[in-house]
Enzyme design. Structure first.
Site, PDB file in Angstrom:
ATOM      1  N   GLU A  32      -0.660  25.552  -1.371  1.00 35.54           N
ATOM      2  CA  GLU A  32      -0.622  24.163  -1.820  1.00 35.54           C
ATOM      3  C   GLU A  32      -0.859  23.211  -0.643  1.00 35.54           C
ATOM      4  OE1 GLU A  32       2.359  20.878  -3.903  1.00 35.54           O
ATOM      5  OE2 GLU A  32       3.156  22.798  -3.194  1.00 35.54           O
ATOM      6  N   GLU A  60       5.745  19.601 -11.566  1.00 34.30           N
ATOM      7  CA  GLU A  60       6.620  19.549 -10.394  1.00 34.30           C
ATOM      8  C   GLU A  60       6.772  18.092 -10.016  1.00 34.30           C
ATOM      9  OE1 GLU A  60       7.212  21.363  -5.918  1.00 34.30           O
ATOM     10  OE2 GLU A  60       5.281  20.524  -6.479  1.00 34.30           O
TER      11      GLU A  60
END
Length: 265
Positions: free
Chosen positions: A149, A243
């Site tokens: 990420e 998220e």
């Protein structure tokens, strides 16, 4: 079909089975797990197996650790690799698809004093290639993927954009190492988020969604119609996991998310 999942900490319930019931009632397709370090995630295997056997959908895990594979301290870096390899093995046991991690989080920023990190860019790259090669080989052996990420410039100094991630993945050269774009970080770092996704299309394995202010989708100013159209344009069939922080109680705000994202995905 793209699955829309929500991270487990947002869901009420004392078990993953109860949390999954709430997730389904609110329109989600599954749960994204949080994988803690110190082998705590491995210790959850009985709970995770029971949930898997009960039909709980848990395709991915997001690391929840104090240090990461890009740590300046060699012992911490090696421990992060050990933790992630264990977490990948746990996910393999419950029929998951992968685990996601940044290169680092909160360790250093070139945008804040003292501005100059203790490693050169070449040294940073060497450390990350070594770590993700080891993780990629382990993920492949387990039949899973490890997802990198990119984080924004204030949270990580090494991998900020999807293009940064692609450059690293090309050096690693393993199909089991993929990118996990996060819309919040992209909103800060990418001048053209849609073009960035299209340019990185062949490397994307997982996506995380939150709005421009780190709240749930719909609470900020990200163009979700463009986001959905872009994922469709690259034929993305993976998971989109929520998220984010929440702008209100989970039972009030979370049911809005699947309907918003589902409208475009």
């Amino acid at each position: 079909m793209t699955l829309i999942t929500v991270q487990e900490q947002h869901l009420p319930g004392t078990s993953l089975e109860e949390k999954f019931e709430h997730a389904l009632a609110w329109g989600f397709d599954g749960i994204e797990l949080r994988s803690a370090g110190d082998l705590q995630f491995k210790a959850r295997l009985p709970e995770l197996r029971r949930a898997r056997n009960a039909g709980v959908v848990m395709p991915t895990a997001c690391v929840d650790m104090p240090h990461f594979v890009g740590a300046f301290d060699d012992a911490l870096r090696k421990d992060a690799v050990v933790q992630l390899k264990s977490q990948l093995s746990v996910m393999a046991e419950i029929d998951g698809s992968g685990v996601m991690t940044p290169a680092s989080y909160g360790m250093f920023s070139k945008r804040l004093p003292p501005f100059i990190p203790p490693r050169t860019g070449e040294e940073d790259t060497a450390v990350l290639v070594e770590a993700f090669t080891e993780l990629g080989e382990h993920a492949a052996a387990e039949g899973l993927e490890i997802y990198l990420e990119p984080l924004n410039r204030y949270e990580d100094h090494m991998i900020n954009t999807l293009a940064d991630g692609v450059r690293l993945l090309k050096l690693v050269g393993l199909d089991s190492v993929r990118l996990a774009p996060d819309t919040y970080h992209m909103n800060i770092e990418e001048s053209d988020p849609a073009a960035a996704i299209q340019d990185a299309a062949g490397y994307i394995g997982h996506v995380q969604a939150s709005d421009s202010n780190r709240l749930e989708p719909g609470a900020g100013n990200i163009d979700w119609a463009l986001f959905g159209a872009t994922l469709k344009s690259i034929g993305y069939q993976g998971t989109v996991a929520l998220e984010s922080r929440l702008s209100g109680p989970a039972e009030d705000v979370l049911p809005r998310v699947p309907s918003l994202l589902g409208r475009y995905l």
